[in-house]
Design an enzyme around this catalytic site. Sequence first.
Site, PDB file in Angstrom:
ATOM      1  N   GLY A  99       1.506   9.231   3.996  1.00  0.00           N
ATOM      2  CA  GLY A  99       0.373   9.872   4.652  1.00  0.00           C
ATOM      3  C   GLY A  99       0.767  10.401   6.017  1.00  0.00           C
ATOM      4  O   GLY A  99       1.860  10.110   6.524  1.00  0.00           O
TER       5      GLY A  99
ATOM      6  N   GLY B 256       1.612   6.707   0.629  1.00  0.00           N
ATOM      7  CA  GLY B 256       0.552   7.373  -0.117  1.00  0.00           C
ATOM      8  C   GLY B 256       1.029   7.969  -1.416  1.00  0.00           C
ATOM      9  O   GLY B 256       0.263   8.078  -2.381  1.00  0.00           O
TER      10      GLY B 256
ATOM     11  N   GLU C 261       6.038   0.233   5.349  1.00  0.00           N
ATOM     12  CA  GLU C 261       5.035   0.132   6.416  1.00  0.00           C
ATOM     13  C   GLU C 261       5.298  -0.986   7.418  1.00  0.00           C
ATOM     14  O   GLU C 261       4.926  -0.859   8.599  1.00  0.00           O
ATOM     15  CB  GLU C 261       3.645  -0.034   5.800  1.00  0.00           C
ATOM     16  CG  GLU C 261       3.074   1.220   5.165  1.00  0.00           C
ATOM     17  CD  GLU C 261       3.631   1.500   3.790  1.00  0.00           C
ATOM     18  OE1 GLU C 261       3.312   2.552   3.211  1.00  0.00           O
ATOM     19  OE2 GLU C 261       4.404   0.651   3.275  1.00  0.00           O
TER      20      GLU C 261
ATOM     21  N   ASP D 249      -0.186  -0.629   1.737  1.00  0.00           N
ATOM     22  CA  ASP D 249      -1.583  -0.547   1.304  1.00  0.00           C
ATOM     23  C   ASP D 249      -1.676   0.212  -0.023  1.00  0.00           C
ATOM     24  O   ASP D 249      -0.865  -0.010  -0.910  1.00  0.00           O
ATOM     25  CB  ASP D 249      -2.439   0.101   2.400  1.00  0.00           C
ATOM     26  CG  ASP D 249      -1.998   1.511   2.763  1.00  0.00           C
ATOM     27  OD1 ASP D 249      -0.838   1.866   2.500  1.00  0.00           O
ATOM     28  OD2 ASP D 249      -2.823   2.264   3.318  1.00  0.00           O
TER      29      ASP D 249
END
Length: 479
Positions: free
Chosen positions: A152, A203, A226, A234
């Site tokens: 992202g 993402g 991350e 996530d």
Amino acid sequence: ATLRTITTMNACRAAMWGGSSLTPSLPHRLSMLAPLRSWVRPVVAGASAGKKGEGVRGFAIKKKRIDKEFMHQPFEVPANFMIGGERTSTNVFVLENIGSKYVMLNRPEALNALTLEMVRELQKVYNDIEDAHMIGMVLLHGAGEKAFCAGGDVLSLVAPGPIPMDKEAPQMQFFREEYTLNHRIATAPKTTVSILQGYTMGGGVGISAHGHWRVAMPDTVWSMPETAIGFFPDVGSSYFMPRTAHEGAGVYLGLTGKKINCTEALALGIATHHIEFGMQHWMMDRLLSVNEGFDDPEFVDNLLMPHHVAPEASDHVSPHLDAIRRCFGPQHASVQSIIDAVKQTHGKGGADAKWAEETLALLNKASPTSLAVTLEAMLRGAQAKSLRECLEMEFRMARCFLSKPDFFEGVRAALVDKDHAPNWAPAPTPAQVEEYFAPLRAEPELQLTYKPRAPLSEKDRGGAPRRLNKRQLTRVGRD
């Protein structure tokens, strides 16, 4: 072929893929691009000089390896693409076939990193096919030569700075819509096939991992990095990572952010198939020439398997699966316990010593807060009954990370100043870790609507979530 004819489904398919009941040869399909050169820009044309089968004639060499330089991607869409005098968004480019949709992430200059606009475009694709009974498959692909999707747009997420929990954070709109998209892909009554060429991170993992089929390529680089920027894996990682094909492997990948190649992704069940460079055009044509049967996984597998070949990249993960199980298995309830186990493995020497040394280096680079919160999320996710439950939990976690300094410090060190010397906050206490899972104060909670997905086959009906095998992700419990 004119822009007006492109707007009709059959003309578009004939122009781009040469679609007909007889399915013409690939050289013919490539020649069909000629009338569209005013709006389609081929990325690579022909082979390097001196190679057998120079130019498009090389595709007549059946099932032989085709170098990356031969032809990697079919096309990119120019930024100024227009239809009917109106500018059209090309960050997500969609071609509709009779039984499927071809969807290309078209932001190659940013490694196809997801923006809020792209998330909304993808959501629209899945909204449109929800009741389109003739559409049975979505084929996801990335433009350019470097990435399927590298994550992202984190720079836009850190721009406002830390925001206290008693206030609403505008960045949460991105997470709200991204996680909703992940849930939609997982529960959509349609098949999703993703081609994971190049970088597939963050993402990009979210929009591919929850689909049925994930096709790796020789240059696939898969990672959830991350923790190295002060955030956490996530997009549903707390659900699918604890359920990878080998115990502890998902936790290992989530905590360390280890980059894995096509061979390793296939061994861990992250990828379901592997194809060589150049073969994606044959495979895409085969998929897009079929109008029905996508609800049968065996049928789709039979479409993909003729193009599947064993990857040649070295596997540096499988030889250490026993060590990964010992060091990252569910018996470890704290990061310190994991670090101690890795140190013990390193101290013993032997075949796992170098792996342990590299693993310790990755853990030492990560944010202590990210490690502690990620491990707790994995432990909770392993007990969760559904992806929906995990995504709603991760939404709370994301909001709390936006109120703490580590995410902003990690992005600064990695992407802004690029000094790679983040000043992390000290390791959190158990009470501080619990804050990341507490109900939100000002922000509305993420509430995903339950919508059961039609089972793919009789063997997928009912039962508890199962571990992933090497062929496909389980579809059970993905409400």
